[in-house]
Design a protein around this motif. Structure first.
Motif, mmCIF file in Angstrom:
data_model
loop_
_atom_site.group_PDB
_atom_site.id
_atom_site.type_symbol
_atom_site.label_atom_id
_atom_site.label_comp_id
_atom_site.label_asym_id
_atom_site.label_seq_id
_atom_site.Cartn_x
_atom_site.Cartn_y
_atom_site.Cartn_z
ATOM 1 N N ASN B 38 45.478 38.619 45.282
ATOM 2 C CA ASN B 38 44.193 38.895 45.914
ATOM 3 C C ASN B 38 44.087 40.332 46.381
ATOM 4 O O ASN B 38 43.016 40.927 46.343
ATOM 5 N N ALA B 48 35.775 41.319 39.435
ATOM 6 C CA ALA B 48 35.363 40.910 40.771
ATOM 7 C C ALA B 48 35.722 39.440 41.014
ATOM 8 O O ALA B 48 35.931 39.025 42.149
ATOM 9 N N ASN B 49 35.783 38.652 39.948
ATOM 10 C CA ASN B 49 36.194 37.259 40.067
ATOM 11 C C ASN B 49 37.710 37.189 39.862
ATOM 12 O O ASN B 49 38.207 37.387 38.753
ATOM 13 N N PHE B 50 38.425 36.923 40.945
ATOM 14 C CA PHE B 50 39.888 36.992 40.846
ATOM 15 C C PHE B 50 40.472 35.863 40.000
ATOM 16 O O PHE B 50 41.564 35.999 39.449
ATOM 17 N N VAL B 51 39.739 34.732 39.918
ATOM 18 C CA VAL B 51 40.229 33.656 39.050
ATOM 19 C C VAL B 51 40.243 34.139 37.604
ATOM 20 O O VAL B 51 41.190 33.891 36.849
ATOM 21 N N VAL B 54 43.169 36.278 37.044
ATOM 22 C CA VAL B 54 44.397 35.520 36.801
ATOM 23 C C VAL B 54 44.373 34.913 35.405
ATOM 24 O O VAL B 54 45.349 34.996 34.658
ATOM 25 N N VAL B 55 43.216 34.312 35.040
ATOM 26 C CA VAL B 55 43.155 33.587 33.763
ATOM 27 C C VAL B 55 43.380 34.524 32.585
ATOM 28 O O VAL B 55 44.083 34.194 31.638
ATOM 29 N N GLY B 57 44.171 38.082 32.899
ATOM 30 C CA GLY B 57 45.094 39.189 33.129
ATOM 31 C C GLY B 57 46.496 38.697 33.413
ATOM 32 O O GLY B 57 47.349 38.671 32.532
ATOM 33 N N PRO B 124 31.349 33.019 39.105
ATOM 34 C CA PRO B 124 32.049 31.829 38.623
ATOM 35 C C PRO B 124 31.607 31.486 37.206
ATOM 36 O O PRO B 124 30.472 31.736 36.841
ATOM 37 N N GLY B 125 32.501 30.925 36.452
ATOM 38 C CA GLY B 125 32.189 30.599 35.060
ATOM 39 C C GLY B 125 32.875 31.590 34.158
ATOM 40 O O GLY B 125 33.501 32.532 34.616
#
Lengths: 147, 228, 82, 483
Positions: B38, B48-51, B54-55, B57, B124-125
């Motif tokens: 984070n 900007a979307n950290f999820v 992760v997904v 990167g 999101p998405g």
């Protein structure tokens, strides 16, 4: 006072237990696949709960504002992956169930197993002692839904 | 006998899980890796979307494998269901309203799907959610008119090229002397549409791959012969 | 918020049991999508909007569609006694 | 050392593009798969001397662990990654109706098997494991008989059940430690996982990953699948894939769950595996099922061996595993023409003298007759079990002895029927040249192992001591210390 964490964890473990019960105790193939779906849902919820804290914000920066405390993005990414894997396997399982029903005319796990053993033995040229298995009529009567 | 042993097995597992439940301390775990990501993701990845960071990167390798699982499931599904015999019965066509609705829905769903895919690094998405919408866009016309066939050649070409381009972007980094799947290009300004380097490209590949894979699985299932 | 979580969890667990006990496969499938929808609402509450979207699109939407297609092809797409 | 990722990436990109390539040129599509596997094997072999006594870690995506996923290669991991590539190449699916889909699946199997051996991240291992599982469903179902569909579906259910349990275990580990990197887990394990939660997480993962390793309660799929799948696929599953799953369990045991209770659980399950497997094999009446059940027994021996604490356990287990890796695929290749009732095999030596001789050689090594490698592997396990001076480990040694006696009984029964002349019965068909050539190659490897047993044992001991060293793993990956 109600502990939200406890409720959530009970939900996850409940889904896992119900799913396992569905897989182990059902004999209808579609219901067993339902059980697998429930078990996966429970495992996913448990994974997401692993590092969950109350009061954290979603891990997204909107309009440059960085929240004080953000939720852990790693389990979210993992659950995302697990959900997609689950649907792939589900589709394959349903395709196989379709072919099994077309070949054997039944979806009852015990009956399918009996027919499969017969097939294997027939191919190998061994005659199977039929006494150790329940008669086919009883098995089909138990089968739900009907083909 | 078998029922008894299954019930015993279930009892054992139930006891194990109950023991875990009792012994667990809730909400005490320190998300050390999550916190580190984070605080570093905005700089290291630029999404900007950290999820998404992760997904694509930090855990892009997982995503590649996940795509492969869908690809494998579609391939194996095709192998299992085989070809439809030409004499098989088809489902009757749907009514006029559904057909007209399907024609209207198709462009709408494609646009929404692509929008969700291309904004995956901001909101999101992303590729998976958008890919599902793309798949349904291509599947709904088939539900409305079961006679029409989807072009399997086109679908398999899209899925092949999309998957290969994901790996190819990863290999490009290797030719540049970095590790496999290192994000390429400029990170840009956080929150802008053209930011986060190669991540939007990767998500586009993911979206097309997921969409074509799922559409293929759905048509395989629906094209298999009806029983009644 | 706490009570909302409690209600969702209770609904989810009840429908999960219903999935296994309902004789009608169509109703069981409906119960399964209730579990998925409940799960996706929970994910929103847990601050995981990405996962919630995925669960709604894939768990509740696509999986149900797959099951529905399969049930139809398996000849289980009808109510008991019909 | 970045080339390590190529072992996974190259077969994957080829598999994705294979249907597209086939549209352009069928000839190219037929040959590109084996060529790519040759290339990855060559890359793997060229990395071997560079490894020497050290190990390497690759940070995928350029992110330092534990933030990103890392690959870890010591000689054990590279050995099994190579075994997957070469094994897939040797057992490449024969040209049939669905050759395109089968070649695609075989390429993905090679990629995912190598990745499973190399991965250093708990969730990544889970994803690789699921990938291996899905590929095997496709390959088993490729035979397209009703029996193979039913067996695949039953296998899929057991395997998905196991995978979901493994995921639950991973969730428990993440709950306790907040990380998935094996090296960092290894640092945190003594303080965070040395409790009931850690043990339950291990048991859940043991059952989950144990499905492919033919572990005792979750191996019901084995006889059905090996009797209905194409024999080459059975050879791959029993020979290579089961070892990969075992490798994961050993890694977890060495690095993370270094508790005596975890070892005891494995020992007991392994003993049950030997007893049930060998008894069932003794009672089996067709060739495929006999070697399938015997494979459960052999995997049980490996579980017993790996449950010996310390370096000695890894050494003994690795020796048995490598021996089985060579013998079992060869057995399944011979089974191609010998499927079916054991009675039909009377006089098989006349139609296929080389095949019969090979079977006798493999059987002798499997039972553990000196001077074949199987004897030394079993001796190593027995000596180390005896050295534990613990009743349970002694019981393990007795179980292995009893298993070997049963094995000798049923394998000799079959082998002697090969040379039994009976004029009324028709003998089974002769083997195809390709199957026989591959099996002979494996048999020759076995004989070479018997001759070169001393240098081979030194090499395996070196590999084992490297794999058993927790410090080397942690230092090589060197995850950042986070607050």
């Amino acid at each position: 006072m109600l502990d939200t964490g406890l409720v959530l964890y009970s939900g996850a473990f409940g889904l896992i237990l119900i799913g396992i019960a569905g897989i182990v105790l059902s004999s209808h193939l579609v219901r067993i696949i339902f059980g697998v779906a429930l078990l996966e849902a429970g495992a996913n919820l448990l994974l997401l709960l692993a590092t969950w804290h109350e009061g954290a914000a979603a891990p997204i920066i909107v309009a440059g504002r960085v929240p004080d405390r953000m939720a852990d993005p790693v389990p979210q990414a993992l659950v995302l992956t697990a959900i997609v894997i689950g649907v792939g396997i589900l589709a394959l399982a349903l395709s196989l169930a379709l072919r099994v029903q077309r070949a054997y005319g039944t979806l009852d796990m015990h009956e399918v197993r009996r027919r499969m053993e017969q097939d294997i033995a027939g191919e190998a040229g061994i005659d199977l002692p039929s006494s150790s298995h329940a008669p086919a009529a009883v098995q089909t009567a138990r089968q739900e839904g009907g083909a | 006998m078998q029922r008894l042993s299954s019930a015993l097995f279930l009892l054992g597992l139930g006891l194990l899980i109950a023991a875990i439940f009792r012994g667990m301390e809730f909400g005490t775990a320190a998300p050390i890796v999550g916190q580190a990501i984070n605080s570093a993701a905005a700089e290291q990845v630029g999404a900007a979307n950290f999820v998404t960071a992760v997904v694509l990167g930090y855990r892009g390798f997982d995503t590649l494998l996940e795509l492969t699982i869908l690809f494998t499931a579609a391939t194996a599904g095709g192998l299992v269901l085989g070809k439809r015999s030409p004499t098989a019965k088809r489902d009757p066509d749907a009514g006029f309203i559904l057909q007209a609705g399907a024609d209207l829905l198709f462009p709408l769903l494609v646009i929404v799907g692509l929008y969700i895919i291309l904004h995956g690094h901001l909101t999101p998405g992303g590729g998976f959610q958008g890919g599902v919408i793309l798949a349904s866009a291509f599947f709904i016309p088939i539900l409305a008119r079961p006679g029409t066939r989807m072009s399997h050649a086109a679908v398999s070409t899209i899925e092949g090229l999309a998957g290969a381009s994901f790996i190819f972007i990863g290999l490009l980094a290797m030719f540049g002397g970095e590790a496999f799947l290192t994000p390429l290009m400029d990170r840009g300004e956080l929150g802008a549409l053209l930011s986060a380097g190669s991540l939007p490209l990767l998500y586009l590949a993911v979206g097309l791959k997921v969409g074509s894979e799922l559409a293929g699985l759905l048509t395989h299932l629906s094209e298999s012969e009806a029983v009644d | 918020m706490q009570w909302l979580v409690l209600v969702i969890v209770v609904v989810m667990l009840t429908s999960a049991v219903a999935v296994l006990l309902l004789n009608d496969f169509l109703a069981a499938l409906a119960a399964l999508s209730v579990v998925s929808l409940g799960l996706s609402v929970l994910f929103v509450i847990l601050r995981a909007p990405d996962v919630a979207m995925t669960e709604a699109a894939i768990g509740a939407g696509l999986s149900s569609l797959l099951f529905a297609l399969a049930l139809r092809r398996l000849g289980l797409w009808r109510r008991r006694g019909q | 050392m970045n080339q390590l990722a190529l072992l996974v990436a190259l077969p994957l990109i080829t598999a994705f593009l294979l249907p597209v390539v086939n549209r352009v040129s069928t000839l190219a599509a037929r040959w590109v798969g084996p060529l790519v596997l040759l290339l990855t094997s060559a890359i793997g072999i060229s990395l071997w001397p560079q490894l020497g006594d050290s190990a390497v870690a690759v940070e995928l995506g350029g992110f330092r662990p534990p933030l990103g996923i890392s690959l870890y290669a010591d000689r054990m991991a590279l050995l099994f990654a190579l075994a997957t590539s070469i094994g897939t190449l040797l057992l490449w699916p024969s040209r049939g109706e669905e050759w395109l889909r089968q070649s695609t699946l075989a390429l993905i199997l090679a990629a995912s098997g190598s990745g499973l051996a190399l991965s250093g991240d708990l969730f990544n291992i889970y994803v690789f494991y699921e990938l291996v599982a899905v590929v095997s469903y496709g390959l088993i179902a490729a035979r397209s008989s009703a029996g193979s569909f039913a067996a695949t579906l039953r296998y899929l259910i057991v395997s998905s059940f196991g995978a979901a349990l493994a995921l639950t275990g991973i969730a428990l580990v993440y709950q306790a430690t907040g990380t998935l990197n094996l090296a960092q887990l290894s640092r945190l394990a003594p303080t965070h996982l040395n409790n009931l939660q850690g043990l339950s997480a291990f048991v859940l993962m043991l059952i989950g990953f144990g499905v492919k390793a033919e572990l005792f309660p979750v191996n019901t799929w084995v006889p059905e699948v090996y009797a209905t799948a194409p024999t080459r696929v059975s050879g791959l599953l029993a020979g290579v894939v089961s070892k990969l799953a075992l490798l994961i369990i050993v890694r977890l045991l060495v690095l993370v769950f270094n508790q005596p209770e975890a070892l005891t659980v494995m020992l007991v399950l392994g003993m049950l595996g030997v007893v049930t497997g060998e008894l069932a094999a003794w009672r089996a009446r067709d060739f495929n099922r006999m070697i399938a059940y015997s494979s459960i027994g052999q995997l049980g021996i490996m579980f017993i061996a790996f449950s010996i604490p310390g370096e000695a356990g890894v050494f003994a287990g690795l020796a048995v595993a490598l021996h089985h890796l060579v013998v079992k695929p060869a057995m399944f290749l011979l089974a191609e023409r010998w499927q079916g009732s054991l009675h039909r095999l009377a006089g098989a030596a006349r139609t296929s003298p080389l095949g019969a001789a090979l079977f006798v050689l493999l059987a002798l090594s499997l039972i553990g007759v000196p001077p074949l490698p199987g004897f030394w592997a079993k001796l190593l396990v027995m000596v180390n079990l005896m050295a534990q001076e613990n009743t349970l480990y002694m019981a393990g040694a007795w179980v292995i002895m009893g298993g070997a006696a049963l094995e000798a009984n049923y394998l000799f029964r079959v082998a002697s029927s090969f040379y039994h002349r009976s004029d009324e019965q028709s003998s089974p068909a002769a083997h195809r040249t390709r199957d026989l050539a591959t099996a002979s190659l494996l048999g020759a490897g076995l004989l070479a192992g018997a001759v070169l047993i001393m240098p081979l044992a030194d090499e395996i001991e070196g590999i084992a001591s490297q794999a058993a060293s927790k410090n080397r793993y942690v230092q090589t990956v060197n995850p950042e210390v986070l607050p």
